[in-house]
Design an enzyme around this catalytic site. Structure first.
Site, short mmCIF file in Angstrom:
data_model
loop_
_atom_site.label_atom_id
_atom_site.label_comp_id
_atom_site.label_asym_id
_atom_site.label_seq_id
_atom_site.Cartn_x
_atom_site.Cartn_y
_atom_site.Cartn_z
NE ARG A 79 -10.31 -5.64 0.74
CZ ARG A 79 -9.37 -4.64 1.04
NH1 ARG A 79 -9.81 -3.33 1.62
NH2 ARG A 79 -8.24 -4.74 0.74
CG ASP A 105 -13.73 5.93 -0.78
OD1 ASP A 105 -13.68 5.90 0.31
OD2 ASP A 105 -12.73 5.86 -1.53
NE ARG A 109 -3.94 0.47 2.08
CZ ARG A 109 -5.07 0.70 2.48
NH1 ARG A 109 -5.20 1.35 3.71
NH2 ARG A 109 -6.04 -0.07 2.13
CB CYS A 163 -14.21 0.98 0.28
SG CYS A 163 -13.76 2.54 0.38
CD GLN A 187 -12.94 -2.11 -0.74
OE1 GLN A 187 -12.20 -2.05 0.27
NE2 GLN A 187 -14.35 -2.70 -0.46
CG HIS A 225 -8.36 -0.24 -2.78
ND1 HIS A 225 -7.34 -1.41 -2.42
CD2 HIS A 225 -8.86 -0.02 -1.60
CE1 HIS A 225 -7.46 -1.69 -1.18
NE2 HIS A 225 -8.43 -0.56 -0.63
N1 CP Z 1 -11.19 -0.42 2.41
C1 CP Z 1 -10.02 -0.55 3.08
O1 CP Z 1 -8.84 -0.72 2.22
O2 CP Z 1 -9.71 -0.28 4.14
P1 CP Z 1 -8.42 -0.01 4.98
O3 CP Z 1 -7.84 1.27 4.74
O4 CP Z 1 -8.98 -0.24 6.51
O5 CP Z 1 -7.28 -1.17 4.74
N1 NVA Z 2 -10.07 6.44 -0.93
C1 NVA Z 2 -9.77 6.05 0.18
C2 NVA Z 2 -9.80 4.59 0.25
C3 NVA Z 2 -9.27 4.12 1.60
C4 NVA Z 2 -9.51 2.57 1.70
C5 NVA Z 2 -8.34 6.53 0.15
O1 NVA Z 2 -7.50 6.42 -0.64
O2 NVA Z 2 -7.78 7.04 1.48
#
Ligand code: CP
Ligand code: NVA
Length: 297
Positions: free
Chosen positions: A284, A218, A101, A256, A131, A128
C-alpha cells in the site's frame, strides 16, 4: 486528474504507477527520502477508520519529501457543516492533493468535480482503487506479471469491485464466488467486460478455489454495514465462504485487511506462510507513492 476508480487509469498508466512504486520501494527504504512531493501537502479526509490507508499515505508523503494532514470526521465540516463542494474548493487553496475515505461514492465524485487539485479515493462503499494498485503490485512481484489465476471468495463489495476492474485491465484470470444476494454490481461486471473481460462467476467457493494460484477475501461486514451483521454472518457462514485450511490446497492467500479471524478467514490461515497479507499491506505504501508522484508530475 482524479483517481476515483481503478479504471480511471489505462493499462499503460497502471504499469507506469506500478513501475514508479517498485522504483520508490527500492529507493525510499526507512529513513531515505525521494523528492516526488518536495514541499507539497496531501490532505487526507477520513469519514471511516483506517490503519493502512492513513499510515501508508502519511508515511508515503513523508518519504517523498512532502507532508500529510489528517482530517478526521470530527475535524472538518465535510458534509455536515458545509457542502462537499465547498470543502473541495477551500482545501484546493491549501493542499496539492486530496485523498478521501467516505461512505457515499457520490461524495468523492463531488470532491473531484469541485477540487482544483487531484482527488484520490481512499475507499468508498463502492470502490477501493488504491487497494487494487497494491494488490496488482503484489501479484506482479510474485508472478513477474499477471499470468495468474485468482479466486475471490466472499462479499462482492468495494474491494472486490475494484479488483474485478483491475483484473480486467491487466488481464488477470479471475473467478469470483459470492453468496446469493451479495454479488458484484451488474454495472461493474459490464465495465469489466468493456475493459477486457468480466470474471467467471460461481456460487461454490470450492469450485472457485480449485486450480487458483491465489485466494483473496475480505470482511463479511464492511464499515457502515454493522446493522446487517447478524444477517450477513449467517448467510456467508451457511454458504461455506470462510477461507480455512479445508478450502485451500496450495494457494497463497490475500486479504486487504483488517481481517476478522473466525469469520471470513481463520487464525490458522492468517498465521500460515500461505498468507501474503503483510507484503500486500506493505505495498500500500509503495503503490501510494507511485500514485502520488504520477498525479503530481
Ligand atoms: N485495506 C485497508 O484499506 O485498510 P485500512 O482500513 O486499515 O486503511
Ligand atoms: N470492505 C471493507 C474494506 C476495508 C478496507 C470495508 O469497506 O470495511
Amino acid at each position: 486528474m482524479n483517481f476515483l476508480n481503478i479504471d480511471d487509469l489505462s493499462r499503460e498508466e497502471i504499469d507506469d504507477v506500478l513501475t514508479r512504486a517498485t522504483d520508490l520501494k527500492e529507493r525510499t527504504a526507512r529513513g531515505k527520502t525521494a523528492d516526488g512531493m518536495d514541499g507539497q501537502t496531501l490532505g487526507m479526509i477520513f469519514e471511516k477508520p483506517s490503519t493502512r490507508t492513513r499510515v501508508s499515505f502519511e508515511t508515503g508523503a513523508t518519504q517523498l519529501g512532502g507532508h500529510a494532514i489528517f482530517l478526521g470526521p470530527d475535524d472538518i465540516h465535510l458534509g455536515h457543516g458545509e457542502p462537499v463542494k465547498d470543502t473541495a474548493r477551500a482545501l484546493s487553496r491549501y493542499v496539492d492533493v486530496i485523498m478521501a475515505r467516505v461512505f457515499d461514492h457520490a461524495d468523492v465524485v463531488e470532491l473531484g468535480e469541485y477540487a482544483e487539485v487531484p482527488v484520490v479515493n481512499g475507499l468508498t462503499d463502492d470502490a477501493h482503487p488504491c487497494q487494487t494498485l497494491a494488490d496488482l503490485l503484489t501479484i506482479r512481484e510474485r508472478f513477474d506479471g499477471f499470468d495468474a489465476r485468482v479466486a475471490w471468495v466472499g462479499d462482492g463489495n468495494n474491494v472486490c469491485q475494484s479488483f474485478v476492474l483491475g483484473a480486467a485491465i491487466v488481464g488477470l484470470d479471475l473467478v469470483v464466488a459470492t453468496p446469493e444476494g451479495y454479488g458484484v454490481d451488474d454495472a461493474v461486471l459490464e465495465r469489466a467486460e468493456e475493459l477486457g473481460s468480466a470474471p467467471e462467476i460461481v456460487a461454490d467457493p470450492q469450485a472457485a478455489v480449485d486450480g487458483a494460484d491465489i485466494v483473496y477475501t475480505d470482511v463479511w461486514v464492511s464499515m457502515g454495514e454493522e446493522s446487517e451483521r447478524a444477517e450477513k454472518l449467517e448467510a456467508f457462514s451457511r454458504a461455506g465462504f470462510q477461507v480455512n485450511e479445508d478450502l485451500l490446497d496450495d494457494q497463497e492467500v490475500m486479504h486487504c485487511l483488517p481481517a476478522h479471524r473466525g469469520e471470513e478467514i481463520t487464525d490458522a490461515v492468517m498465521e500460515s506462510d500461505r498468507a501474503i497479507v503483510w507484503d500486500q499491506a506493505e505495498n500500500r505504501l509503495h503503490a501510494q507513492k507511485g500514485l502520488l508522484t504520477y498525479l503530481l508530475d
